[in-house]
Design an enzyme around this catalytic site. Structure first.
Site, short mmCIF file in Angstrom:
data_model
loop_
_atom_site.label_atom_id
_atom_site.label_comp_id
_atom_site.label_asym_id
_atom_site.label_seq_id
_atom_site.Cartn_x
_atom_site.Cartn_y
_atom_site.Cartn_z
N CYS A 1 0.87 -1.17 0.00
CA CYS A 1 0.00 0.00 0.00
C CYS A 1 0.91 1.22 0.00
CB CYS A 1 -0.98 -0.02 1.17
SG CYS A 1 -0.26 0.07 2.82
N GLY A 2 0.41 2.38 0.31
CA GLY A 2 1.22 3.58 0.27
C GLY A 2 2.41 3.52 1.21
#
Length: 165
Positions: free
Chosen positions: A63-64
């Site tokens: 994810c980020g």
């Protein structure tokens, strides 16, 4: 052959695609679970369940930052997911903690470092030794805190999509 599950949210889709190709070129069996939900917790839990159920030996979540995926995957009893942004942590996640899942942050590391981290993680195996008692204690607490969990606690919050996991 090592079977690896991989998944990402939208923030890490580009890095995930690069890593799928990288791992595929190494001859590893890769299954992408990115389409199992719109929210990263749904994606992470679904992939973690695949590991617990024995469909794959290891999992990669992106994810980020890698933080949300790690927190979410670790909600699944029996899972040890480690957030790693360097080679040493990735190696120790396997050797000392027997982490079946690694989480990476696409906004934190670039593709070449991600490839290097995965190479270190995949080359490492649990050494047991002095860490065996520690991992056994983690498993004890995992069982202790999850054995009485009720179905109501597993329901999605009101107004949220309850993706099939």
């Amino acid at each position: 052959m090592l079977s690896i599950a991989i998944a990402s949210d939208d923030a890490a889709r580009e890095l995930k695609d690069i890593l799928v190709q990288f791992l595929g070129n190494k001859g590893l069996e890769i299954k992408d679970y990115s389409d199992t939900g719109n929210l990263y917790p749904d994606i992470a839990v679904h992939l973690a369940q695949q590991i617990v159920n024995g469909a794959h030996q290891r999992g990669i979540l992106l994810c980020g930052t890698g933080i949300g995926m790690s927190i979410s995957a670790n909600k699944v009893p029996g899972i040890r997911a480690a957030l790693c942004h360097d080679n040493y942590s990735a190696e120790r996640a396997r050797k000392s903690n027997d982490a079946q899942i690694i989480t990476l942050g696409a906004r934190v590391i670039g593709p070449e470092l991600a490839k290097s981290i995965l190479t270190s993680w995949l080359a490492s195996e649990f050494e047991a030794g002095g860490s065996a008692a520690k991992v056994a204690r983690i498993e004890y607490y995992d069982h202790q805190f999850h054995q009485n969990a009720g179905e109501a606690k597993n329901a999605a919050p009101a107004g949220e999509a309850n993706e099939k996991t």
